[in-house]
Scaffold this active site. Sequence first.
Site, mmCIF file in Angstrom:
data_model
loop_
_atom_site.group_PDB
_atom_site.id
_atom_site.type_symbol
_atom_site.label_atom_id
_atom_site.label_comp_id
_atom_site.label_asym_id
_atom_site.label_seq_id
_atom_site.Cartn_x
_atom_site.Cartn_y
_atom_site.Cartn_z
ATOM 1 N N SER A 1 33.799 37.815 47.003
ATOM 2 C CA SER A 1 34.946 38.472 46.391
ATOM 3 C C SER A 1 36.068 37.457 46.153
ATOM 4 O O SER A 1 36.440 36.708 47.049
ATOM 5 C CB SER A 1 35.414 39.587 47.315
ATOM 6 O OG SER A 1 36.534 40.165 46.750
ATOM 7 N N GLY A 2 36.561 37.435 44.939
ATOM 8 C CA GLY A 2 37.661 36.520 44.608
ATOM 9 C C GLY A 2 37.187 35.163 44.133
ATOM 10 O O GLY A 2 37.992 34.270 43.892
ATOM 11 N N THR B 1 34.383 38.094 37.797
ATOM 12 C CA THR B 1 34.839 38.919 36.680
ATOM 13 C C THR B 1 35.452 38.037 35.594
ATOM 14 O O THR B 1 35.196 38.220 34.398
ATOM 15 C CB THR B 1 35.862 39.953 37.180
ATOM 16 O OG1 THR B 1 35.230 40.652 38.252
ATOM 17 C CG2 THR B 1 36.263 40.917 36.115
ATOM 18 N N ASN C 1 41.190 39.508 47.114
ATOM 19 C CA ASN C 1 41.371 39.366 45.668
ATOM 20 C C ASN C 1 42.315 40.455 45.182
ATOM 21 O O ASN C 1 42.147 41.625 45.519
ATOM 22 C CB ASN C 1 39.985 39.508 44.986
ATOM 23 C CG ASN C 1 40.056 39.304 43.495
ATOM 24 O OD1 ASN C 1 41.128 39.108 42.943
ATOM 25 N ND2 ASN C 1 38.901 39.357 42.858
ATOM 26 N N SER D 1 40.167 42.919 42.709
ATOM 27 C CA SER D 1 38.778 42.903 43.158
ATOM 28 C C SER D 1 37.991 44.037 42.505
ATOM 29 O O SER D 1 38.440 45.186 42.479
ATOM 30 C CB SER D 1 38.762 43.058 44.674
ATOM 31 O OG SER D 1 37.444 43.020 45.115
ATOM 32 N N SER D 2 36.817 43.691 41.955
ATOM 33 C CA SER D 2 35.977 44.736 41.366
ATOM 34 C C SER D 2 35.348 45.508 42.514
ATOM 35 O O SER D 2 34.690 44.916 43.357
ATOM 36 C CB SER D 2 34.864 44.125 40.516
ATOM 37 O OG SER D 2 35.368 43.072 39.755
ATOM 38 N N GLY E 1 29.497 39.936 45.447
ATOM 39 C CA GLY E 1 28.688 38.913 46.117
ATOM 40 C C GLY E 1 28.412 39.287 47.555
ATOM 41 O O GLY E 1 28.852 40.340 48.045
ATOM 42 N N GLU F 1 28.622 39.766 51.303
ATOM 43 C CA GLU F 1 29.838 39.982 52.092
ATOM 44 C C GLU F 1 29.530 39.910 53.575
ATOM 45 O O GLU F 1 28.617 40.575 54.060
ATOM 46 C CB GLU F 1 30.449 41.350 51.755
ATOM 47 C CG GLU F 1 31.114 41.362 50.408
ATOM 48 C CD GLU F 1 31.806 42.671 50.060
ATOM 49 O OE1 GLU F 1 31.694 43.637 50.838
ATOM 50 O OE2 GLU F 1 32.455 42.707 49.001
HETATM 51 N N1 LIG Z 1 38.582 30.395 35.582
HETATM 52 C C1 LIG Z 1 39.675 30.838 36.188
HETATM 53 N N2 LIG Z 1 40.868 30.340 35.840
HETATM 54 C C2 LIG Z 1 41.983 30.766 36.421
HETATM 55 N N3 LIG Z 1 42.036 31.687 37.390
HETATM 56 C C3 LIG Z 1 40.874 32.231 37.786
HETATM 57 C C4 LIG Z 1 39.642 31.849 37.196
HETATM 58 N N4 LIG Z 1 38.679 32.538 37.794
HETATM 59 C C5 LIG Z 1 39.285 33.339 38.698
HETATM 60 N N5 LIG Z 1 40.598 33.160 38.700
HETATM 61 C C6 LIG Z 1 41.612 33.819 39.566
HETATM 62 O O1 LIG Z 1 40.962 34.376 40.660
HETATM 63 C C7 LIG Z 1 41.171 35.772 40.717
HETATM 64 C C8 LIG Z 1 39.905 36.457 41.199
HETATM 65 O O2 LIG Z 1 38.914 36.342 40.230
HETATM 66 P P1 LIG Z 1 37.887 37.515 39.956
HETATM 67 O O3 LIG Z 1 38.555 38.824 39.923
HETATM 68 O O4 LIG Z 1 37.093 37.107 38.793
HETATM 69 O O5 LIG Z 1 37.016 37.449 41.234
HETATM 70 P P2 LIG Z 1 35.656 38.227 41.492
HETATM 71 O O6 LIG Z 1 34.654 37.209 41.846
HETATM 72 O O7 LIG Z 1 35.360 39.118 40.369
HETATM 73 O O8 LIG Z 1 36.024 39.049 42.782
HETATM 74 P P3 LIG Z 1 35.498 40.488 43.214
HETATM 75 O O9 LIG Z 1 34.129 40.317 43.695
HETATM 76 O O10 LIG Z 1 36.451 40.880 44.231
HETATM 77 O O11 LIG Z 1 35.603 41.309 41.999
HETATM 78 C C9 LIG Z 1 41.532 36.193 39.333
HETATM 79 O O12 LIG Z 1 42.354 37.331 39.349
HETATM 80 C C10 LIG Z 1 42.273 34.960 38.843
HETATM 81 O O13 LIG Z 1 43.603 35.017 39.304
HETATM 82 MG MG LIG Z 2 35.353 41.042 40.048
#
Ligand SMILES: Nc1ncnc2c1ncn2[C@@H]1O[C@H](COP(=O)(O)OP(=O)(O)OP(=O)(O)O)[C@@H](O)[C@H]1O
Ligand SMILES: [Mg+2]
Length: 1137
Positions: A107-108, A112, A157, A160-161, A387, A389
């Site tokens: 997560s984070g 996404t 996050n 977070s999704s 992912g 956890e």
């Molecule tokens: N390529 C990137 N450039 C800039 N910031 C990023 C990038 N990727 C992620 N982030 C930052 O990290 C934060 C978390 O990313 P994201 O929501 O994609 O995580 P995730 O893997 O989908 O987490 P979860 O499993 O909780 O959904 C985003 O809100 C953004 O602020």
């Molecule tokens: Mg996500």
Amino acid sequence: MEVKTSLLDNMIGVGDMVLLEPLTEDSFIENLRNRFDHNEIYTYIGSVVISMNPYRSLPIFTPEKVEEYRNRNFYELSPHIYALADEAYRSLRDQDKDQCILITGESGAGKTEASKLVMSYVAAVCGKGQEVNKVKEQLLQSNPVLEAFGNAKTVRNDNSSRFGKYMDIEFDFKGDPVGGVISNYLLEKSRVVKQPRGERNFHIFYQLLSGASDDTLRKLKLDRDFSKYNYLSLDSANVNGLDDAANFRTVRNAMQIVGFMEDEVQSVLELVAAVLKLGNIEFKPESRSNGYDESRVKDKNDLKEMCELLGIEQSVLERAFSYRTVEAKLEKVSTTLNVSQAYYARDALAKNLYSRLFSWLVTRINESIKAQSKTRHKVMGVLDIYGFEIFEDNSFEQFIINYCNEKLQQIFIELTLREEQEEYIREDIEWTNIEYFNNAVICDLIENNQNGILAMLDEECLRPGTVTDITFLDKLNTVCAEHQHFESRLSKNSKFLTDHSLPHSCFRIQHYAGKVLYRVEGFMDKNNDLLYRDLSQAMYKANHKLIKQLFPEGNPAKVNLKRPPTAGFQFKHSVGTLMRNLQTKNPNYIRCVKPNDKKAPRIFTDSLVRHQVAYLGLMENVRVRRAGYAYRQAYEPCLERYKMLCKQTWPHWKGPTREGVEVLMADLQVSTEEFAYGNSKIFIRNPRTLFSLEEKRRGCLENLAALIQKIYRGWKCRTHFLLLKRSQVVVAAWYRRYAQQKKYTQIKSATIMVQSYSRGWKARKILRELKHQKRCEEAATTIAAYWHGTQARRELRRLKEEARNKHAVSVIWAGWQGTKARRELKRLKKEARRRHAVAVIWAYWLGLKVRREYRKFFRANAGRKIYSFIMQRLMQKYFLGLKRDLPSMSPIGGSWPTRPYRFLDTAHTELRSIFHHWRCKKYRSRFTDERKAVFEEKLQASEIFKDKKALYPSSVGQPFRGDYLEISKNPKYQKLSSAMDEKVLLADVVNKINRANGKGTARIFLLTKNNFVLADQKTGQVKASVPLPDLASISVSTQNDGFFALKLKEGSAGATKGDFLLSSEHLIEIITKLRRTGATAVNHDHLDIDISDEFLVQFKQDKVCVKFVQGAPKNGNGASCKRKNNRLLEVSVPSTA
Ligand SMILES: Nc1ncnc2c1ncn2[C@@H]1O[C@H](COP(=O)(O)OP(=O)(O)OP(=O)(O)O)[C@@H](O)[C@H]1O
Ligand SMILES: [Mg+2]
């Protein structure tokens, strides 16, 4: 020319982990850190992309970057998510291979964001057009909607999704997107009713309360205050960097773009509001006679408002919170609910309401974005799933999530190996078996239908009797005790009896990514996901379209006594479907790694990354990839890159590229175990070999650079030298030219000087001769001129005489014509008068008739009025006519309009005379003094001669010029002019008549103020000068001749020689002037002028009579004088008739 680049150029660390040397976990992490510190967030493991979350925006996602990676080979540029997206898109479009992009990570870690980057890249590079753009926009805009309802702020996050998402994007044969299908997995619905400390509920609740208008909130019966809602945690309601209000607008806009109708949006918001209201319903116990407590709704206001929102009858819902009906076969038993059961029921309803709403949203979006045509489409799937956890406290959700990740790892290993194997076969390279850890055994532990953990859980849920989480754990302890990946304190496996890290209420699974301890509490409940039928029936009864759809099981007509499938079962089923789906596609992996726990940029926490590298199985991944050959490259780029290392291949290799590479490798003496030749690629076993090649290449490039520099510098110096040489020649040529030019100029000027002297001398000589010649010519000309002058004068005289004769003839002729004309005029006038008289008589007659006719109609004075009116009109007409026809302003103009009426006779004549006087006055007023004098003279001439002398009429038209000889200007009379000490008033040539023969001698006649002078015409010598007072009278004839006699006073000084008989062409003028001047000089009024055809002239002592007779008309000659005898001179004047 396109410059071929490679991943190996300007690498920071190694861009592909496969090339890492030595390959250890430490070096792996060090490489990641090194690249992360240099903002290189992407690293490859073969075709897998590792993505580090930068937690800040980097300038690497610009449209320019999209263009840079577009249509480039995967290993051509430094690692980037765009390279993977491009590779996937191109093999989908060009090779017709369905693709899936699997994005995993904790997560984070940025899953996404990565999925959105892939989608935006594909949207940017695929085709364009109105329809395609609409589809793209709908696909992209589905993200904000799902994120608002399915994402929440967690400690890991801020966005977070809280659900798994798989999206199939469908493309047509051209590679243009035509639609898509979204699948969602296991929304974390427990969050709706309770959030861990530091976390929030789903974004939509906060967005709605912050961003909706006051009006919308009123309609939804909500207050803009988070603290009023039990389901909303307060400690982190506001998140830094999240603008809920703005996001709400984005979501509404996105819903509109995706295709939601306005009433659908309203229904969705009503459901969201209903969930918030539901959370505020509280219960109180009410004792019953049977000793049990029964729950009652405490404050019915929220319940009422919620029922109003959803159109539910309040009593129905209220009852559903107090009673539960259990149906068994044909029996219906109603039991009461105590307070805690009521709360359980309320939360279950809220969770179900929200999760069903979420699923409905996904279905609704799918309806909008689904492809229109039924033909087969190419598909690109993007999987953004939670992912692995490992928390301190892991529950049913983590168990499910980790199970999903096990499955993904399994398919990852399977597909990677399969791909590797396929490539070896394709390239005709011997396949060596690769040792790797297969996690199928763990998957089996969880999903096995007979004794898998999920099967056990379902069995326990369905089992009659008392079933709790503990009985479920007991069951596991019995069934799974022997499994090598299952650990529990109470299992039959004595190994863990003394393991204090393993509490009694927990079991532990050794996942491929590490051990995870699960607490069994809540497993049964969550798996059951029980919603009392009374509640679903109450919902079905709602007068709300959407609510009714969400609870179909509440339809009493379709009562189904079978239990609904458990959550575990459903998930296993959907994961199975997903895996089967993924296996049919070409996989592309993005492994997201989170660099730190603080959500902060530039921090790289070693332990955290190490943990993720471990559980993502990245080392395993590299090993699998390196098991055979670490590096492979197609022959052409390989030869292109290393051809400078061998003389035969540098600079150009003419033959097939594979042979070139073979020659190259042989020349470099690379050991044959280190590489193998495939059909289209060379495979290099060890990264060391590749790096030694790279090292040699770098050395060689330096030499080449030095060589290029050397040649360039030589060329530059040579060019410069040649330029200098050419310049020197030019300068010398210019200088020589300048020196020669100077010398030439000097010689030229000297020559010109000599020439000019000689020419001057010659010219002067010629000039002298010419002057002499000219003088001779001029003398001849002067003589000729005098001769011609004499001739001309003679001729002139003759012509004058002739003209005079002609004139006399024309005067007589004119007189005759005049007489004739006058007679004719008289006749015409008489006739006109007669005609006019007739007209007047007729007019009078008509007038008389009219008056007689009208007399009876008028009073006595009417006649007078008519008369005065007619008179006025006539006068008016007369005057206007006169004004229009006024004759010319010339005083001699004789015309005058004819008189229109006889009664105006006198007035007309008077007016004519007035007009004439007036125009004369006008004419006179324009005179200058000189003109005036001239006219006075003319007037005087008329007084003297008019009707007395026949010559007079011909003189009227001739102006009196006075000085005919221009005595002061003509150099001929200079002497004469200087002798005159007074202003000359008249100078003319006259003939002095000789008394002896009557012939005339030309004399100059001058008149001054006080004298008249006679001088010789040729010499200008004064012959006689007579003071004017000595002039007694002047005699002239009545005829048309120019003779006149100037008679002097007896006894005066001038009278000694006698009177003068002279003739002149300007007689009238001379006599007029003489009279005017003489009168002034002698100071008396007039000088006597005697006009008669016979008068006496005193010549010395004799008086001679001059007699004028009429002669026959003679052509050309004027009057002639002849001496008849001593006492008579006869002047014969030609008759004019
Ligand atoms: N390529 C990137 N450039 C800039 N910031 C990023 C990038 N990727 C992620 N982030 C930052 O990290 C934060 C978390 O990313 P994201 O929501 O994609 O995580 P995730 O893997 O989908 O987490 P979860 O499993 O909780 O959904 C985003 O809100 C953004 O602020
Ligand atoms: Mg996500």
